[in-house]
Design a protein around this motif. Structure first.
Motif, PDB file in Angstrom:
ATOM      1  N   LEU A 148       0.858  -1.179   0.000  1.00 56.11           N
ATOM      2  CA  LEU A 148       0.000   0.000   0.000  1.00 56.11           C
ATOM      3  C   LEU A 148       0.894   1.228   0.000  1.00 56.11           C
ATOM      4  N   HIS A 149       1.205   1.687  -1.215  1.00 53.57           N
ATOM      5  CA  HIS A 149       2.077   2.835  -1.412  1.00 53.57           C
ATOM      6  C   HIS A 149       1.445   4.102  -0.853  1.00 53.57           C
ATOM      7  N   CYS A 150       2.293   4.940  -0.244  1.00 57.83           N
ATOM      8  CA  CYS A 150       1.829   6.209   0.333  1.00 57.83           C
ATOM      9  C   CYS A 150       0.562   5.957   1.154  1.00 57.83           C
ATOM     10  N   PHE A 151       0.694   5.128   2.165  1.00 58.19           N
ATOM     11  CA  PHE A 151      -0.451   4.658   2.935  1.00 58.19           C
ATOM     12  C   PHE A 151      -1.344   5.823   3.342  1.00 58.19           C
ATOM     13  N   SER A 152      -2.633   5.713   3.043  1.00 59.74           N
ATOM     14  CA  SER A 152      -3.536   6.857   3.193  1.00 59.74           C
ATOM     15  C   SER A 152      -4.844   6.512   3.888  1.00 59.74           C
ATOM     16  N   MET A 153      -4.929   5.307   4.457  1.00 65.47           N
ATOM     17  CA  MET A 153      -6.192   4.953   5.111  1.00 65.47           C
ATOM     18  C   MET A 153      -5.946   4.413   6.509  1.00 65.47           C
ATOM     19  N   PRO A 154      -5.470   5.282   7.408  1.00 67.44           N
ATOM     20  CA  PRO A 154      -5.153   4.827   8.760  1.00 67.44           C
ATOM     21  C   PRO A 154      -6.345   4.240   9.496  1.00 67.44           C
ATOM     22  N   ARG A 156      -8.335   2.189   8.351  1.00 65.11           N
ATOM     23  CA  ARG A 156      -8.494   0.800   7.901  1.00 65.11           C
ATOM     24  C   ARG A 156      -7.227  -0.022   8.161  1.00 65.11           C
ATOM     25  N   LEU A 157      -6.342   0.492   8.988  1.00 69.72           N
ATOM     26  CA  LEU A 157      -5.048  -0.164   9.189  1.00 69.72           C
ATOM     27  C   LEU A 157      -5.193  -1.613   9.621  1.00 69.72           C
ATOM     28  N   ASP A 158      -6.061  -1.879  10.604  1.00 65.54           N
ATOM     29  CA  ASP A 158      -6.181  -3.247  11.105  1.00 65.54           C
ATOM     30  C   ASP A 158      -6.646  -4.200  10.005  1.00 65.54           C
ATOM     31  N   LYS A 177      -0.524  18.054  10.486  1.00 64.84           N
ATOM     32  CA  LYS A 177      -1.951  17.753  10.409  1.00 64.84           C
ATOM     33  C   LYS A 177      -2.232  16.264  10.187  1.00 64.84           C
ATOM     34  N   ALA A 178      -1.193  15.467   9.987  1.00 67.96           N
ATOM     35  CA  ALA A 178      -1.380  14.047   9.678  1.00 67.96           C
ATOM     36  C   ALA A 178      -1.176  13.180  10.916  1.00 67.96           C
ATOM     37  N   GLN A 179      -1.784  13.558  12.012  1.00 67.39           N
ATOM     38  CA  GLN A 179      -1.597  12.814  13.253  1.00 67.39           C
ATOM     39  C   GLN A 179      -2.142  11.393  13.168  1.00 67.39           C
ATOM     40  N   ASP A 180      -3.183  11.200  12.338  1.00 68.00           N
ATOM     41  CA  ASP A 180      -3.719   9.840  12.194  1.00 68.00           C
ATOM     42  C   ASP A 180      -2.720   8.930  11.500  1.00 68.00           C
ATOM     43  N   LEU A 181      -1.990   9.464  10.511  1.00 65.30           N
ATOM     44  CA  LEU A 181      -0.952   8.672   9.852  1.00 65.30           C
ATOM     45  C   LEU A 181       0.203   8.386  10.810  1.00 65.30           C
ATOM     46  N   ALA A 182       0.609   9.392  11.565  1.00 65.70           N
ATOM     47  CA  ALA A 182       1.704   9.190  12.513  1.00 65.70           C
ATOM     48  C   ALA A 182       1.338   8.144  13.557  1.00 65.70           C
ATOM     49  N   ALA A 183       0.089   8.164  14.000  1.00 63.10           N
ATOM     50  CA  ALA A 183      -0.356   7.152  14.960  1.00 63.10           C
ATOM     51  C   ALA A 183      -0.331   5.762  14.337  1.00 63.10           C
ATOM     52  N   ALA A 184      -0.701   5.673  13.066  1.00 70.94           N
ATOM     53  CA  ALA A 184      -0.648   4.386  12.371  1.00 70.94           C
ATOM     54  C   ALA A 184       0.787   3.892  12.251  1.00 70.94           C
ATOM     55  N   ALA A 185       1.711   4.823  11.998  1.00 71.16           N
ATOM     56  CA  ALA A 185       3.123   4.438  11.879  1.00 71.16           C
ATOM     57  C   ALA A 185       3.668   3.877  13.188  1.00 71.16           C
ATOM     58  N   ARG A 222      13.514   8.761  10.015  1.00 65.02           N
ATOM     59  CA  ARG A 222      13.868   9.257  11.347  1.00 65.02           C
ATOM     60  C   ARG A 222      12.622   9.681  12.123  1.00 65.02           C
ATOM     61  N   PHE A 223      11.681  10.306  11.430  1.00 69.45           N
ATOM     62  CA  PHE A 223      10.440  10.708  12.087  1.00 69.45           C
ATOM     63  C   PHE A 223       9.693   9.479  12.614  1.00 69.45           C
ATOM     64  N   VAL A 224       9.584   8.458  11.788  1.00 67.50           N
ATOM     65  CA  VAL A 224       8.856   7.261  12.198  1.00 67.50           C
ATOM     66  C   VAL A 224       9.562   6.586  13.376  1.00 67.50           C
ATOM     67  N   ALA A 225      10.876   6.514  13.321  1.00 72.79           N
ATOM     68  CA  ALA A 225      11.623   5.912  14.425  1.00 72.79           C
ATOM     69  C   ALA A 225      11.381   6.676  15.729  1.00 72.79           C
ATOM     70  N   GLU A 226      11.408   8.006  15.638  1.00 73.51           N
ATOM     71  CA  GLU A 226      11.183   8.821  16.841  1.00 73.51           C
ATOM     72  C   GLU A 226       9.773   8.613  17.388  1.00 73.51           C
ATOM     73  N   ARG A 227       8.784   8.551  16.514  1.00 69.34           N
ATOM     74  CA  ARG A 227       7.410   8.331  16.975  1.00 69.34           C
ATOM     75  C   ARG A 227       7.257   6.972  17.647  1.00 69.34           C
ATOM     76  N   ARG A 228       8.030   6.007  17.192  1.00 66.47           N
ATOM     77  CA  ARG A 228       7.941   4.664  17.766  1.00 66.47           C
ATOM     78  C   ARG A 228       8.820   4.522  19.009  1.00 66.47           C
ATOM     79  N   GLY A 229       9.681   5.500  19.241  1.00 67.16           N
ATOM     80  CA  GLY A 229      10.566   5.435  20.390  1.00 67.16           C
ATOM     81  C   GLY A 229      11.682   4.421  20.238  1.00 67.16           C
ATOM     82  N   ILE A 230      12.151   4.244  19.000  1.00 66.03           N
ATOM     83  CA  ILE A 230      13.239   3.304  18.752  1.00 66.03           C
ATOM     84  C   ILE A 230      14.379   4.033  18.043  1.00 66.03           C
ATOM     85  N   ALA A 231      15.532   3.406  18.027  1.00 65.57           N
ATOM     86  CA  ALA A 231      16.681   3.987  17.332  1.00 65.57           C
ATOM     87  C   ALA A 231      16.455   3.958  15.821  1.00 65.57           C
ATOM     88  N   TYR A 232      16.974   4.959  15.155  1.00 64.94           N
ATOM     89  CA  TYR A 232      16.893   4.992  13.693  1.00 64.94           C
ATOM     90  C   TYR A 232      17.470   3.718  13.095  1.00 64.94           C
TER      91      TYR A 232
END
Length: 249
Positions: A148-154, A156-158, A177-185, A222-232
Motif C-alpha cells: 500500500l504505497h503512500c499509505f492513506s487509510m489509517p 483501515r489499518l487493522d 496535520k497528519a496525526q492519524d498517519l503518525a499514529a498508524a506508523a 527518522r520521524f517514524v523511528a522517533e514516533r515509535r521510540g526506537i533507534a533509527y
C-alpha cells in the motif's frame, strides 16, 4: 536504507545526481516507479544505468483511460526485464476525475493478474476509493504481496494488516496535520513496514519548501523511528530486511 517508491525521471536534476545524493545519504536501494509507457521505460533505463536502482512498471489509475489488452502486453514485456522487481503502481482514484472508473478497474484487474503471472509484488495507489480498492484486492489479489504505497487509510489499518499487506509511509506522515498517519506508523509491526519518498511529491516537513528526492527518505524514516521510540538504526534494519524479502535484491 531503501526508498521503496520514487519517480527519478520527474525529479529535479539528472538521475546520476539524484542517485549520488541518495548514496551520500546512506541509501543502498531505490525502487523507481513507472506510471505510463514513457516513465516505465525511463525507470528501466535508470535501473540499467545505476547499480542501486530497480524499477516497477505499471499504469497509474489516473493514466488508465482507454486501457486495453495491448497495454497489458506492453507491461508484460517490460516486466520480463531483470531489473523490474514489482508491478504497479495500480489501483483506483476517485479523487481526480482523470480516467473513467471502468478503465481504472480494467487496468487494476490486469495488473493483479500480471503480478500473479510474474510472482512480483503489487504496488497499490488508492485515493478516495478505499472500499472498492479493498474489495477488488480481496477478490483478485489473494496470495499476492500487496504494497500500500503512500499509505492513506489509517482508519483501515487493522483490516490491511489482517490481510498481510505491506504498509509504506511517505513524507506526508511527518506533516503536523497528519496525526492519524503518525499514529498508524506507531502501530504497524516493524516486519510489515516500508518507507518511501514518492518523489518529487510529499517532501518531509523538515524540507517542505523543496521538491522531494530519494535522499530525503531518511527524514521520513527518522520521524517514524522517533514516533515509535526506537533507534533509527533499528528501523533502518527492519525496512532493509522487509525490502530484501519483498524484492529479492
Amino acid at each position: 536504507m531503501i526508498d521503496s517508491h520514487t519517480h527519478l525521471d520527474r525529479s529535479p536534476g539528472s538521475d546520476a545526481e539524484l542517485v549520488a545524493a541518495a548514496r551520500e545519504a546512506g541509501l543502498r536501494r531505490i525502487l523507481t516507479v513507472g506510471t505510463d509507457s514513457a516513465s516505465c521505460r525511463a525507470a528501466i533505463a535508470a535501473a540499467e544505468a545505476h547499480e542501486e536502482v530497480f524499477a516497477a512498471v505499471g499504469r497509474h489509475p489516473n493514466d488508465s483511460t482507454g486501457y486495453d489488452d495491448a497495454v497489458t502486453e506492453e507491461l508484460r514485456a517490460l516486466a520480463r526485464h531483470p531489473r523490474v522487481l514489482a508491478i504497479g503502481e495500480t489501483g483506483l482514484d476517485d479523487y481526480r476525475d482523470y480516467a473513467p472508473r471502468a478503465d481504472q478497474e480494467r487496468a487494476f484487474s490486469a495488473h493483479m493478474q500480471l503480478a500473479r503471472e510474474t510472482g512480483k509484488p503489487l504496488v497499490i495507489h488508492t485515493r478516495a476509493a478505499e472500499d472498492d480498492t479493498i474489495a477488488m484486492l480481496d477478490r483478485e489479489a489473494r496470495g499476492l504481496e500487496v504494497i500500500l504505497h503512500c499509505f492513506s487509510m489509517p482508519g483501515r489499518l487493522d483490516e490491511c494488516l489482517e490481510r498481510g499487506w505491506w504498509i509504506s509511509f511517505a513524507g506526508n506522515v511527518t506533516y503536523p496535520k497528519a496525526q492519524d498517519l503518525a499514529a498508524a506508523a506507531e502501530r504497524v509491526p516493524l516486519d510489515r513496514m516500508l518507507v518511501e519518498t514518492d518523489a518529487p511529491y510529499l517532501t518531509p516537513q523538515e524540507l517542505r519548501k523543496q521538491r522531494n528526492q530519494p535522499a530525503y527518505v531518511v527524514h521520513t524514516a527518522r520521524f517514524v523511528a522517533e514516533r515509535r521510540g526506537i533507534a533509527y538504526e533499528e528501523l533502518e534494519a527492519a525496512v532493509d530486511a522487509n525490502a530484501a524479502r519483498l524484492f529479492g535484491w
